[in-house]
Write a protein that holds these residues in place. Structure first.
Motif, PDB file in Angstrom:
ATOM      1  N   ARG A  62      39.534  34.618  29.290  1.00 30.52           N
ATOM      2  CA  ARG A  62      38.863  33.522  28.990  1.00 30.52           C
ATOM      3  C   ARG A  62      37.496  33.631  29.346  1.00 30.52           C
ATOM      4  O   ARG A  62      36.974  34.508  29.953  1.00 30.52           O
ATOM      5  CB  ARG A  62      39.273  32.489  30.181  1.00 30.52           C
ATOM      6  CG  ARG A  62      40.532  31.676  29.695  1.00 30.52           C
ATOM      7  CD  ARG A  62      40.904  30.519  30.325  1.00 30.52           C
ATOM      8  NE  ARG A  62      41.861  29.633  29.810  1.00 30.52           N
ATOM      9  CZ  ARG A  62      43.053  29.171  30.522  1.00 30.52           C
ATOM     10  NH1 ARG A  62      43.266  29.501  31.852  1.00 30.52           N
ATOM     11  NH2 ARG A  62      43.880  28.256  29.563  1.00 30.52           N
ATOM     12  N   ARG A  63      36.391  32.978  28.696  1.00 29.40           N
ATOM     13  CA  ARG A  63      35.244  32.966  28.681  1.00 29.40           C
ATOM     14  C   ARG A  63      34.440  34.295  28.384  1.00 29.40           C
ATOM     15  O   ARG A  63      33.673  34.839  29.071  1.00 29.40           O
ATOM     16  CB  ARG A  63      34.729  32.535  30.154  1.00 29.40           C
ATOM     17  CG  ARG A  63      35.090  31.011  30.323  1.00 29.40           C
ATOM     18  CD  ARG A  63      34.716  30.598  32.002  1.00 29.40           C
ATOM     19  NE  ARG A  63      35.753  31.072  32.749  1.00 29.40           N
ATOM     20  CZ  ARG A  63      36.941  30.806  32.915  1.00 29.40           C
ATOM     21  NH1 ARG A  63      37.415  29.718  32.272  1.00 29.40           N
ATOM     22  NH2 ARG A  63      37.644  31.583  33.851  1.00 29.40           N
ATOM     23  N   GLY A  64      35.295  35.126  27.574  1.00 31.37           N
ATOM     24  CA  GLY A  64      34.735  36.557  27.239  1.00 31.37           C
ATOM     25  C   GLY A  64      35.025  37.520  28.227  1.00 31.37           C
ATOM     26  O   GLY A  64      34.282  38.490  28.278  1.00 31.37           O
ATOM     27  N   ARG A  65      35.773  37.247  29.361  1.00 35.26           N
ATOM     28  CA  ARG A  65      36.126  38.321  30.599  1.00 35.26           C
ATOM     29  C   ARG A  65      36.564  39.466  29.952  1.00 35.26           C
ATOM     30  O   ARG A  65      37.607  39.352  29.425  1.00 35.26           O
ATOM     31  CB  ARG A  65      36.746  37.584  31.802  1.00 35.26           C
ATOM     32  CG  ARG A  65      36.701  38.485  32.795  1.00 35.26           C
ATOM     33  CD  ARG A  65      37.571  37.963  33.773  1.00 35.26           C
ATOM     34  NE  ARG A  65      36.941  36.993  34.475  1.00 35.26           N
ATOM     35  CZ  ARG A  65      37.423  36.556  35.649  1.00 35.26           C
ATOM     36  NH1 ARG A  65      38.669  36.849  36.132  1.00 35.26           N
ATOM     37  NH2 ARG A  65      36.850  35.215  36.286  1.00 35.26           N
ATOM     38  N   ASP A  66      36.054  40.668  29.992  1.00 32.98           N
ATOM     39  CA  ASP A  66      36.694  41.872  29.566  1.00 32.98           C
ATOM     40  C   ASP A  66      37.234  42.360  30.783  1.00 32.98           C
ATOM     41  O   ASP A  66      36.975  42.660  31.905  1.00 32.98           O
ATOM     42  CB  ASP A  66      35.519  42.918  29.340  1.00 32.98           C
ATOM     43  CG  ASP A  66      36.033  43.955  28.675  1.00 32.98           C
ATOM     44  OD1 ASP A  66      36.858  44.777  29.322  1.00 32.98           O
ATOM     45  OD2 ASP A  66      35.452  44.655  27.692  1.00 32.98           O
ATOM     46  N   LEU A  67      38.705  42.758  30.677  1.00 28.95           N
ATOM     47  CA  LEU A  67      39.557  43.078  31.842  1.00 28.95           C
ATOM     48  C   LEU A  67      39.011  44.463  32.223  1.00 28.95           C
ATOM     49  O   LEU A  67      39.249  44.767  33.475  1.00 28.95           O
ATOM     50  CB  LEU A  67      41.021  43.451  31.390  1.00 28.95           C
ATOM     51  CG  LEU A  67      42.145  43.610  32.397  1.00 28.95           C
ATOM     52  CD1 LEU A  67      41.845  42.703  33.532  1.00 28.95           C
ATOM     53  CD2 LEU A  67      43.340  43.713  31.746  1.00 28.95           C
ATOM     54  N   ALA A  68      38.704  45.581  31.573  1.00 31.53           N
ATOM     55  CA  ALA A  68      38.304  46.765  31.937  1.00 31.53           C
ATOM     56  C   ALA A  68      37.028  46.543  32.801  1.00 31.53           C
ATOM     57  O   ALA A  68      36.806  47.382  33.740  1.00 31.53           O
ATOM     58  CB  ALA A  68      37.815  47.690  30.729  1.00 31.53           C
TER      59      ALA A  68
ATOM     60  N   GLY B  42      41.824  34.887  34.936  1.00 24.60           N
ATOM     61  CA  GLY B  42      41.002  34.631  33.766  1.00 24.60           C
ATOM     62  C   GLY B  42      41.850  35.457  32.584  1.00 24.60           C
ATOM     63  O   GLY B  42      41.203  35.254  31.514  1.00 24.60           O
ATOM     64  N   PHE B  43      43.073  35.845  32.654  1.00 22.59           N
ATOM     65  CA  PHE B  43      43.706  36.328  31.461  1.00 22.59           C
ATOM     66  C   PHE B  43      45.355  35.343  31.454  1.00 22.59           C
ATOM     67  O   PHE B  43      46.138  35.832  31.802  1.00 22.59           O
ATOM     68  CB  PHE B  43      43.965  37.907  31.871  1.00 22.59           C
ATOM     69  CG  PHE B  43      42.941  38.427  31.524  1.00 22.59           C
ATOM     70  CD1 PHE B  43      42.187  38.951  30.642  1.00 22.59           C
ATOM     71  CD2 PHE B  43      41.881  38.867  32.907  1.00 22.59           C
ATOM     72  CE1 PHE B  43      40.831  39.971  30.222  1.00 22.59           C
ATOM     73  CE2 PHE B  43      40.819  39.457  32.664  1.00 22.59           C
ATOM     74  CZ  PHE B  43      40.300  39.824  31.749  1.00 22.59           C
TER      75      PHE B  43
ATOM     76  N   GLU C 101      58.943  23.431  29.781  1.00 24.41           N
ATOM     77  CA  GLU C 101      57.937  22.445  30.392  1.00 24.41           C
ATOM     78  C   GLU C 101      56.699  22.219  29.697  1.00 24.41           C
ATOM     79  O   GLU C 101      55.851  21.660  30.255  1.00 24.41           O
ATOM     80  CB  GLU C 101      57.745  22.845  32.051  1.00 24.41           C
ATOM     81  CG  GLU C 101      59.266  22.616  32.584  1.00 24.41           C
ATOM     82  CD  GLU C 101      59.000  22.837  34.086  1.00 24.41           C
ATOM     83  OE1 GLU C 101      57.886  22.581  34.560  1.00 24.41           O
ATOM     84  OE2 GLU C 101      60.024  23.212  34.749  1.00 24.41           O
ATOM     85  N   ASN C 102      56.766  22.553  28.314  1.00 23.12           N
ATOM     86  CA  ASN C 102      55.292  22.312  27.426  1.00 23.12           C
ATOM     87  C   ASN C 102      54.178  22.818  28.222  1.00 23.12           C
ATOM     88  O   ASN C 102      53.175  22.164  28.368  1.00 23.12           O
ATOM     89  CB  ASN C 102      55.147  20.572  27.254  1.00 23.12           C
ATOM     90  CG  ASN C 102      56.362  20.273  26.281  1.00 23.12           C
ATOM     91  OD1 ASN C 102      57.147  20.996  25.514  1.00 23.12           O
ATOM     92  ND2 ASN C 102      56.539  19.094  26.677  1.00 23.12           N
ATOM     93  N   VAL C 103      54.141  23.949  28.779  1.00 22.16           N
ATOM     94  CA  VAL C 103      52.958  24.725  29.312  1.00 22.16           C
ATOM     95  C   VAL C 103      52.395  25.636  28.153  1.00 22.16           C
ATOM     96  O   VAL C 103      53.131  26.647  27.769  1.00 22.16           O
ATOM     97  CB  VAL C 103      53.647  25.691  30.390  1.00 22.16           C
ATOM     98  CG1 VAL C 103      52.297  26.512  30.859  1.00 22.16           C
ATOM     99  CG2 VAL C 103      54.001  24.995  31.575  1.00 22.16           C
ATOM    100  N   ALA C 104      51.101  25.260  27.947  1.00 20.35           N
ATOM    101  CA  ALA C 104      50.466  26.100  26.710  1.00 20.35           C
ATOM    102  C   ALA C 104      50.064  27.233  27.412  1.00 20.35           C
ATOM    103  O   ALA C 104      50.028  28.565  26.828  1.00 20.35           O
ATOM    104  CB  ALA C 104      49.389  25.131  26.292  1.00 20.35           C
ATOM    105  N   SER C 105      49.600  27.433  28.681  1.00 19.96           N
ATOM    106  CA  SER C 105      48.937  28.464  29.332  1.00 19.96           C
ATOM    107  C   SER C 105      49.051  28.480  30.858  1.00 19.96           C
ATOM    108  O   SER C 105      49.014  27.212  31.588  1.00 19.96           O
ATOM    109  CB  SER C 105      47.330  28.671  28.902  1.00 19.96           C
ATOM    110  OG  SER C 105      46.588  27.667  29.670  1.00 19.96           O
ATOM    111  N   MET C 106      49.396  29.618  31.447  1.00 26.91           N
ATOM    112  CA  MET C 106      49.321  29.460  32.993  1.00 26.91           C
ATOM    113  C   MET C 106      48.358  30.805  33.314  1.00 26.91           C
ATOM    114  O   MET C 106      48.731  31.969  32.802  1.00 26.91           O
ATOM    115  CB  MET C 106      50.784  29.676  33.427  1.00 26.91           C
ATOM    116  CG  MET C 106      51.461  30.745  32.861  1.00 26.91           C
ATOM    117  SD  MET C 106      53.178  30.953  33.327  1.00 26.91           S
ATOM    118  CE  MET C 106      53.034  31.090  35.293  1.00 26.91           C
ATOM    119  N   GLU C 107      47.844  30.749  34.208  1.00 25.25           N
ATOM    120  CA  GLU C 107      46.715  31.555  34.647  1.00 25.25           C
ATOM    121  C   GLU C 107      46.453  31.599  36.336  1.00 25.25           C
ATOM    122  O   GLU C 107      46.418  30.668  36.986  1.00 25.25           O
ATOM    123  CB  GLU C 107      45.227  31.311  34.335  1.00 25.25           C
ATOM    124  CG  GLU C 107      44.055  32.205  34.595  1.00 25.25           C
ATOM    125  CD  GLU C 107      42.750  31.680  34.382  1.00 25.25           C
ATOM    126  OE1 GLU C 107      41.953  32.285  34.887  1.00 25.25           O
ATOM    127  OE2 GLU C 107      42.769  30.747  33.876  1.00 25.25           O
TER     128      GLU C 107
END
Length: 549
Positions: free
Chosen positions: A382-388, A405-406, A445-451
């Motif tokens: 999210r928001r362009g966050r780079d995991l590395a 963020g992922f 449960e109709n969850v589009a995303s979980m973070e």
């Protein structure tokens, strides 16, 4: 106008699973296990695994150096749902381990989900679609294509990104340069002068394998390692040479109850000494004395080598190893041990930190892997966050399986998994079950995303660091548990036993996640007031009990 926008319930039963697409990266131990578990526990889910190699097996496919084997008892190194009654030895070689896991993948029809020679080169989260967008390189056709999924499962493993040591002049060496994870089986070591850089598990297996055939072997050691008796030695009647007789193998195959009890015995025996990992524990004190005496004996009481090679840090600060034949090889007349460090690699060999020049025909880098847990390709959340980049200082993770963020991104064998303090495979199975429980939550449960929430990760890492202060892994040694540092955060083992890890992740704490729903009303999953069971004719009274019935 109001009636047009009025909420209307869905004409479907409660918990009707919505269609999802799941992509797994990697077909090693974790990926194969995920393919098996997928077939058992998920429905209405499209599934594919992308594997960069030309075959499955991960670590046990890639590592083929001389002496490569698992020092864990073979019967403690299988999936819980299916042991291997046909192991030839108590401790087995890399080839036999690979055959077991490849056999599992074939037997369980996992191969139909696996696309070999496909390397993921990028994963990017789409906020608009609530999906991961992937770029994949097909190495057989040299083409790149795109795919997308609702949930992304990272099963790339910790011992995956092998790396050359950061030593000046490495590329200028004119002899044969090898890495333990990138071996050349065609190279002939006979009569050669060979350097082995490192004293971890790989070097400890390589050195005694090469010593009898080379002209001269020089082992460059930056940090010593505790050499111990064989793991679960009480069950190995002939130590490292313990083999299973045809009669024992036959009984394992025919008497399933006996075989299961034996597997449990191996597992329980291997995890019975966890108190060793607490600083100052009685078992820790006893182990220091016992293992130091063992090392002195194996070194032939050579005081100079004993001073150099018997660690001053606690047992377990670095991963300890039985090291069958290793110390004995170091006292042979054609072997030299150098502990002064390396200044640079020269075209003809190595210049040690004390200025001494050593000439070599071949240099073996048993220097391990990038253990930072940073992905080998861009993972953009999210928001362009780079995991590395986000994990540049240390992995900011939650229970090893998720990262803030992922969203919809789950990790198998991630930071602080039980990778060195109990049953590795049991921990991987727990992580698979955890990820799939989250998939089912999203479906039903109709969850589009979980973070996972940032503040939750802060508190989890605070607890981890507090407990790690009491564990030997935070002791004063250089270790891959701390990404090659001496005093960095412990990102390797879990903060407890494997059994502790399994219980901690048994039931997901969904309250630790921010949820975004695919429907305006989060309770739309309640549907039309009916259940799937009653609509399909299931016995809805199986909850009833009658004592004695």
């Amino acid at each position: 106008m109001g009636s047009i926008n009025r909420y209307r319930f869905a004409q479907e039963p409660i918990h009707q699973p919505q269609r999802k697409r799941l992509i797994c990266i990697g077909a090693g131990l974790a990926g194969i296990g995920a393919a098996y578990q997928y077939q058992q526990h998920l429905e209405n889910v499209d599934f594919v695994i992308y594997e960069k190699n030309a075959d499955v097996g991960g670590t046990w496919l890639e590592n083929r150096y001389p002496g490569c084997a698992c020092d864990i008892p073979a019967h403690g190194y299988t999936y819980s749902w299916e042991g291997n009654p046909n192991w030839s030895r108590f401790y087995v070689s890399a080839e036999e381990i690979f055959e077991y896991f490849k056999g599992c993948a074939v037997k369980w029809n996992c191969m139909k989900y696996i696309r070999l020679s496909h390397r993921v080169t990028e994963a990017r989260w789409s906020e608009q679609k609530s999906q991961w967008l992937l770029k994949i390189e097909d190495s057989t056709t040299q083409t790149i294509f795109e795919d997308q999924c609702d949930v992304l499962l990272s099963a790339t493993g910790i011992l995956n990104k092998w790396q050359w040591p950061d030593i000046q002049g490495l590329s200028r060496f004119e002899g044969k340069l090898l890495h333990s994870a990138h071996w050349d089986k065609e190279y002939n070591f006979e009569g050669k002068s060979v350097a082995v850089i490192g004293a971890g598990s790989s070097a400890i297996q390589i050195a005694p394998s090469l010593q009898p055939v080379v002209k001269k072997l020089t082992n460059f050691i930056r940090s010593p390692t505790w050499i111990t008796p064989e793991f679960s030695e009480s069950l190995a009647k002939d130590g490292r040479d313990t083999k299973f007789s045809p009669e024992e193998i036959e009984r394992f195959n025919k008497d399933k109850k006996y075989f299961l009890e034996y597997r449990k015995l191996v597992q329980n025996t291997g995890s019975s000494s966890f108190s060793l990992y607490y600083k100052g524990s009685e078992l820790q004190k006893q182990s220091v004395v016992k293992f130091a005496n063992l090392m002195r004996e194996r070194l032939g009481y050579n005081e100079e080598l004993c001073e150099k090679l018997i660690p001053k840090f606690p047992v377990g600060c670095r991963r300890f190893t039985p090291g069958n034949g290793y110390l004995e090889s170091l006292i042979q007349p054609n072997v030299q041990v150098v502990c002064t460090g390396i200044d640079e690699i020269t075209p003809s060999g190595i210049r040690a930190a004390d200025g001494t020049e050593h000439g070599f025909d071949a240099i073996v880098c048993a220097t391990g892997f990038d253990c930072s847990h940073r992905p080998a390709f861009p993972v953009i959340g999210r928001r362009g966050r780079d995991l590395a980049e986000s994990w540049k200082e240390q992995p900011r993770h939650y229970f090893s399986v998720a990262a803030p963020g992922f969203p919809n991104y789950f990790i198998l064998g991630g930071p602080n998994s039980p990778i060195a303090n109990g049953s590795l495979i049991s921990g991987l199975e727990t992580e698979i079950n955890y990820a799939f429980a989250c998939v089912r939550k999203m479906q039903t449960e109709n969850v589009a995303s979980m973070e996972v929430k940032e503040e939750v990760v802060d508190e989890f890492l605070e607890h981890r660091d507090s407990l790690m202060d009491a564990m030997v892994w935070s002791g004063g040694c250089r270790s891959w548990y701390k990404n090659g540092t001496i005093n960095g955060p412990v990102i390797g083992p879990w903060i407890g036993s494997t059994w502790h890890f399994n219980e901690a992740l048994q039931t997901p704490r969904f309250e630790d996640y921010d949820m975004v729903y695919s429907k305006r009303n989060r309770f739309s999953y309640l549907g039309n007031g009916r259940t799937i069971g009653e609509l399909t004719g299931a016995d809805m009274t199986d909850y009833m009990r009658e004592p004695g019935a």
